[in-house]
Design a protein around this motif. Structure first.
Motif, PDB file in Angstrom:
ATOM      1  N   ALA A 379      67.966 -10.071  44.941  1.00  0.00           N
ATOM      2  CA  ALA A 379      67.625  -8.880  45.636  1.00  0.00           C
ATOM      3  C   ALA A 379      68.396  -7.884  45.944  1.00  0.00           C
ATOM      4  O   ALA A 379      68.677  -6.682  46.802  1.00  0.00           O
ATOM      5  N   ARG A 380      69.859  -8.588  45.771  1.00  0.00           N
ATOM      6  CA  ARG A 380      71.274  -6.940  45.802  1.00  0.00           C
ATOM      7  C   ARG A 380      70.914  -5.770  45.492  1.00  0.00           C
ATOM      8  O   ARG A 380      71.135  -4.438  46.123  1.00  0.00           O
ATOM      9  N   LEU A 381      69.703  -5.416  44.116  1.00  0.00           N
ATOM     10  CA  LEU A 381      69.612  -3.995  44.208  1.00  0.00           C
ATOM     11  C   LEU A 381      68.553  -3.163  46.142  1.00  0.00           C
ATOM     12  O   LEU A 381      69.070  -2.249  46.092  1.00  0.00           O
ATOM     13  N   LEU A 382      68.231  -4.516  47.010  1.00  0.00           N
ATOM     14  CA  LEU A 382      67.969  -3.171  47.743  1.00  0.00           C
ATOM     15  C   LEU A 382      69.257  -3.509  48.826  1.00  0.00           C
ATOM     16  O   LEU A 382      68.576  -2.677  50.236  1.00  0.00           O
ATOM     17  N   ALA A 383      69.765  -4.219  48.704  1.00  0.00           N
ATOM     18  CA  ALA A 383      70.968  -4.043  49.364  1.00  0.00           C
ATOM     19  C   ALA A 383      72.177  -4.364  48.722  1.00  0.00           C
ATOM     20  O   ALA A 383      73.266  -5.141  48.834  1.00  0.00           O
ATOM     21  N   PRO A 384      72.844  -3.036  47.999  1.00  0.00           N
ATOM     22  CA  PRO A 384      73.465  -3.528  47.354  1.00  0.00           C
ATOM     23  C   PRO A 384      75.287  -3.637  47.851  1.00  0.00           C
ATOM     24  O   PRO A 384      76.290  -4.234  47.067  1.00  0.00           O
ATOM     25  N   ARG A 389      77.213  -9.799  52.956  1.00  0.00           N
ATOM     26  CA  ARG A 389      76.816 -10.111  54.180  1.00  0.00           C
ATOM     27  C   ARG A 389      76.112 -10.070  54.849  1.00  0.00           C
ATOM     28  O   ARG A 389      76.130 -11.226  55.755  1.00  0.00           O
ATOM     29  N   ASN A 390      74.313  -9.701  54.833  1.00  0.00           N
ATOM     30  CA  ASN A 390      73.344 -10.410  55.327  1.00  0.00           C
ATOM     31  C   ASN A 390      73.369 -11.871  55.044  1.00  0.00           C
ATOM     32  O   ASN A 390      72.998 -11.848  53.842  1.00  0.00           O
ATOM     33  N   ARG A 431      58.076  -8.488  46.061  1.00  0.00           N
ATOM     34  CA  ARG A 431      58.803  -8.342  44.343  1.00  0.00           C
ATOM     35  C   ARG A 431      59.676  -9.013  43.913  1.00  0.00           C
ATOM     36  O   ARG A 431      59.924  -9.610  43.553  1.00  0.00           O
ATOM     37  N   PHE A 432      60.661  -8.956  45.463  1.00  0.00           N
ATOM     38  CA  PHE A 432      62.080  -9.633  45.204  1.00  0.00           C
ATOM     39  C   PHE A 432      62.164 -11.099  45.723  1.00  0.00           C
ATOM     40  O   PHE A 432      63.273 -11.426  45.484  1.00  0.00           O
ATOM     41  N   GLY A 433      61.454 -11.337  46.390  1.00  0.00           N
ATOM     42  CA  GLY A 433      61.273 -12.682  47.226  1.00  0.00           C
ATOM     43  C   GLY A 433      61.831 -13.076  48.114  1.00  0.00           C
ATOM     44  O   GLY A 433      62.500 -13.749  47.952  1.00  0.00           O
ATOM     45  N   VAL A 434      62.057 -11.897  48.801  1.00  0.00           N
ATOM     46  CA  VAL A 434      62.732 -12.005  50.392  1.00  0.00           C
ATOM     47  C   VAL A 434      61.860 -11.393  51.390  1.00  0.00           C
ATOM     48  O   VAL A 434      60.296 -11.061  50.877  1.00  0.00           O
ATOM     49  N   LEU A 450      67.092 -10.994  60.718  1.00  0.00           N
ATOM     50  CA  LEU A 450      67.375 -11.506  59.598  1.00  0.00           C
ATOM     51  C   LEU A 450      67.216 -10.948  58.775  1.00  0.00           C
ATOM     52  O   LEU A 450      65.276 -11.000  58.199  1.00  0.00           O
ATOM     53  N   ILE A 451      68.065 -10.024  57.992  1.00  0.00           N
ATOM     54  CA  ILE A 451      67.927  -8.976  57.240  1.00  0.00           C
ATOM     55  C   ILE A 451      67.624  -9.611  55.577  1.00  0.00           C
ATOM     56  O   ILE A 451      68.345 -10.209  55.118  1.00  0.00           O
ATOM     57  N   GLN A 452      66.841  -9.536  54.141  1.00  0.00           N
ATOM     58  CA  GLN A 452      66.764  -9.681  53.918  1.00  0.00           C
ATOM     59  C   GLN A 452      66.788 -11.289  52.955  1.00  0.00           C
ATOM     60  O   GLN A 452      67.702 -11.744  51.508  1.00  0.00           O
TER      61      GLN A 452
END
Length: 529
Positions: A379-384, A389-390, A431-434, A450-452
């Motif tokens: 899911a790194r594309l959601l928060a590159p 950190r999350n 879609r990214f399973g988060v 708690l984010i993603q």
């Protein structure tokens, strides 16, 4: 019950020998300190024209108004006398009482109102001194309760010594401390305190100059200069005037409220004092803080500065204005060592033997440093920039939520303060399973989220945190925080130097209190990188 007249001992506060259940009055000057604006408005309305004529060198009374001057003066005198009469009646019908586990306040002579608050639900107590009240040596007493959306009780105004003594009495009863049976009518003295940190004015000024609004105004000034040069029109500079005025007002408000900020620890709780013109003294009983946030803007990272804010029941309703913002600020600007010191006061039992490393990695770390579970790599594309950190980690006593790459923050929620939870998952997150996990506490500036997180881990944390919250609330056997502290202290161990007195210990036995040893920042991992 007896009503104490203004001339009796203790009419303006708590006398050393007042009986439980006695009704007392506030200081006689209270309505005038609060209502000086009304008197000033009356004087301005009737004296504006006279003042302007004096400035211009004209007659004191205009010839056209000479015939009506006596009537105007009489009307002004009547209005002034009515205002003073209203002030006197307001004072006469304002009384307060501390009895039977409650504090009660009666106000109003036309429309009567009585407010009361349970002492064992007291969340925080403030002593506020506006500038005019400071001149007369008076103070306003405010304290919040868990089930009030606004200040449950506001006593304005008492003599400063009386306000401190009344606060000590309320805090002692809220804490479960009982009076000495040999002298039950003895006055409750203010508990001793030990200063733990202070914020230098230079650091406060630096934090204001390096704030986000300063950057925006600077960018706006650069843009105005470029537009003026390119277009040859100097009118773009006019747009900077309201921005500069707004920035100056924001600077002054923050400086006035954050000046001389000091924190101390006492048997009553954490004591915060701050203010330049209008001073305020807060007392936060231990265990009453619902959630805590450590925040660091990107520019502050150069100097290693942080801000700490808290959610406290009763403060949420005013958390959006300037006053509420200062009351929910645990540390306006401080170093990492200051943050660790305040964390050791708010959460004396961190629930992990490696607390220094866990909290340091929560503030400045990334990846799995300190045991944090982070956003999955898929899911790194959601928060590159922020996916490393999350994350979260749970100790025996609190849940730590970490987020943000540039605007870093760490949220700490004691398990027993988790009121409810919710799982959020949109179509892209699905879609990214988060999924996001939101914890609900009392309203305030801190929003635990708690984010993603991995969807399966978020669902597992949902169940585990619910179980931890239930178990923590079962261990909380009393609303009186001092009784809880005493109950958790093993009987076989000798009392520590900074231990609170037991609930059945006489008030006179309170001695000096040494601050608990603060957490030392861990040297592992990135600090300001």
């Amino acid at each position: 019950m007896t009503v104490k007249a203004a001339g009796d001992a203790g009419a303006a506060g708590v006398s050393p020998g007042n009986a439980d259940g006695e009704w007392l009055r506030v200081h006689p000057a209270s309505p005038f300190v609060r209502g000086w604006i009304a008197i000033a408005a009356i004087g301005y309305f009737f004296g504006r024209d006279i003042f302007e004529r004096l400035i211009q060198g004209g007659p004191l009374i205009d010839d056209r108004m000479a015939g009506r001057a006596p009537w105007l003066l009489a009307a002004g005198g009547v209005i002034l006398m009515l205002a003073i009469f209203g002030f006197i009646m307001t004072w006469y019908f304002t009384r307060y009482q501390v009895a039977e586990g409650y504090v009660r306040v009666k106000t109003g002579f036309l429309f009567r109102q009585q407010r009361q608050a349970r002492l064992d639900r007291v969340q925080a107590i403030d002593i506020v001194q506006p500038l005019l009240a400071r001149i007369f040596g008076l103070a306003e007493l405010r304290f919040e309760v868990a089930d009030a959306g606004e200040s449950a009780v506001r006593l304005a105004f008492l003599r400063m010594d009386d306000a401190r003594q009344l606060r000590a009495t309320i805090l002692a009863r809220a804490a479960g401390v009982q009076a000495d049976p040999e002298s039950p009518d003895a006055a409750v003295q203010e508990a001793p305190e030990q200063a733990v940190l202070s914020v230098p004015p230079s650091r406060l000024v630096g934090s204001l100059l390096l704030s986000e609004q300063s950057v925006f105004v600077l960018l706006g000034a650069v843009g105005s200069v470029l537009l003026s040069v390119l277009t040859g029109n100097g009118g773009f500079f006019l747009y900077l005037i309201p921005a500069a005025l707004g920035l100056a007002a924001a600077y002054w408000s923050s400086f006035n409220k954050g000046y001389n900020f000091t924190a101390a620890i006492s048997p009553d709780g954490i004591r915060l004092r701050y203010g330049l013109l209008d001073t305020q003294a807060q007392t936060l009983p231990p265990g009453r803080i619902q959630a805590l946030r450590v925040f660091q803007p990107p520019i502050w990272r150069i100097f290693g500065w942080y801000r700490m804010q808290v959610n406290v029941a009763g403060y949420g309703a005013v958390g959006g204005n300037g006053e509420g913002g200062s009351r929910t600020t645990l540390l306006p600007v401080g170093t990492l060592a200051d943050v660790m010191t305040m964390l050791s006061l708010v959460l004396p039992d961190p629930g992990t033997p490696d607390a220094a490393r866990v909290f340091t990695m929560g503030i400045n770390g990334s990846n799995n440093d300190g045991g944090f579970v982070t956003t999955p790599a898929r899911a790194r594309l959601l928060a590159p920039l922020a996916w490393r950190r999350n994350g979260y980690v749970a100790t025996e006593t609190a849940l730590l939520l970490r987020s943000g790459r540039w605007w870093r923050q760490l949220v700490v929620v004691p398990h027993q303060r988790t009121q409810s939870m919710a799982l959020h998952q949109g179509p892209i997150a699905r879609r990214f399973g988060v999924a996001d996990l939101v914890l609900h506490t009392t309203s305030g500036p801190v929003v635990p989220r708690l984010i993603q997180a991995d969807a399966d881990e978020a669902r597992a944390l949902f169940q585990e945190q619910a179980a931890r919250a239930r178990a923590a609330r079962k261990r909380q056997t009393s609303e009186q925080w001092l009784a809880q502290v005493a109950a958790e202290t093993p009987a076989a161990e000798p009392p520590a130097p900074n231990e609170f007195p037991a609930p059945n210990e006489p008030l006179a036995s309170r001695g000096p209190l040494a601050p608990r040893e603060p957490l030392a920042p861990s040297q592992d991992g990135p600090q300001n990188g």
